[in-house]
Design an enzyme around this catalytic site. Structure first.
Site, short mmCIF file in Angstrom:
data_model
loop_
_atom_site.label_atom_id
_atom_site.label_comp_id
_atom_site.label_asym_id
_atom_site.label_seq_id
_atom_site.Cartn_x
_atom_site.Cartn_y
_atom_site.Cartn_z
N CYS A 75 -5.57 -17.89 55.38
CA CYS A 75 -6.82 -17.14 55.40
C CYS A 75 -7.95 -18.09 55.04
CB CYS A 75 -6.75 -15.98 54.40
SG CYS A 75 -8.29 -15.06 54.20
N CYS A 187 -10.63 -20.26 62.49
CA CYS A 187 -10.10 -18.91 62.29
C CYS A 187 -8.70 -18.90 62.85
CB CYS A 187 -10.98 -17.88 63.00
SG CYS A 187 -10.30 -16.20 63.00
#
Length: 269
Positions: A75, A187
């Site tokens: 993350c 991402c």
């Protein structure tokens, strides 16, 4: 007692981190992976720093129940704002984050010192990649661009859709005008769109997949510490989620190019 047989824990705010699972399986198929997706509280990027650090602590505790030999933060938000929390909660377990791994590889790969970074609005606004890259090499110039539509496009499976290409061209045009030679996918959803992105940037721009970068880093660290699992069998990941999204099965199949979805365990955090 940690040994080479111990699992590797991976967590993310949702399902994007499955690209890290895919990269780990490709490079380290013998490793037992415990993946926790905090799908009940996704997204993290819109939360306060206090809340994000609280979630990082709780996610780490969830993985620590399995006595992992390593924890990978899949993350970007937690990598930027809660790495120290994961390290302290992990009590000596080696911790790797996708952000640092991607930044380090980008610095090694660039030839002209001009690096582009694409990510969610939250990641780009945090300036985390730019700070990490310039801390490693102050002379490098970083050009960042938020690409908020890439996550829904990836989750809808619009990988080669004409509309996706038009959107990607619009996003990337600004960075390509900056004469970058390296582009960081900031991402964990974005590797799903990597082929399309590379078609737009052309072959001369090096695409940095943070999922692959962190998996390569994990392989090196495990080998250096004699914790590499050398078994010849391929292990099925153990999947944990805090809420079971309706589309989890199709997303797992998409993200891992798998025909079979293993059992998914629902856990409380």
């Amino acid at each position: 007692m940690i040994s080479s047989e111990s699992p590797v824990g991976i967590f993310d705010s949702g399902i994007g981190g499955l690209t890290v699972v895919r990269a780990m399986q490709a490079m380290l198929p013998a490793e037992q992976i415990i993946y926790f997706g905090d799908t009940a509280r996704v997204p993290y990027g819109s939360k306060s720093q206090v809340t994000i650090r609280k979630y990082a602590h709780e996610d780490t505790l969830t993985l620590m129940k399995y006595q992992p030999k390593m924890i990978i933060i899949a993350c970007n938000t937690v990598s930027a704002l809660g790495l120290d929390v994961v390290e302290s909660t992990g009590k000596g377990v080696t911790v790797l984050g996708v952000l640092k791994a991607g930044a380090e590889l980008a610095v090694r790969e660039t030839l002209n010192g001009r690096i582009g970074v694409i990510g969610t609005q939250a990641t780009i606004c945090s300036n985390a990649y730019a700070c990490e890259i310039t801390a490693l090499a102050p002379e490098i110039q970083v050009f960042s661009k938020a690409c908020p539509l890439f996550v829904p496009l990836a989750e809808e499976g619009f990988i080669n859709h004409p509309a996706s290409k038009l959107i990607a061209e619009e996003y990337l045009d600004e960075l390509l005008c900056c004469n970058i030679d390296t582009l960081v996918l900031g991402c964990t959803h974005y590797p799903i769109l990597k082929t399309m992105i590379q078609e737009i940037t052309g072959p001369d721009i090096r695409i940095i997949d943070s999922a692959e970068a962190v998996a390569a880093g994990a392989r090196t660290l495990l080998a250096d510490n004699a914790l590499l699992n050398t078994a010849t069998t391929t292990r099925t990941p153990h999947l944990l989620v805090s809420d079971l999204p309706q589309k989890f099965q199709s997303l797992y199949t998409l993200f891992l190019s798998a025909s079979h979805v293993p059992d998914v365990e629902l856990v409380e955090v």
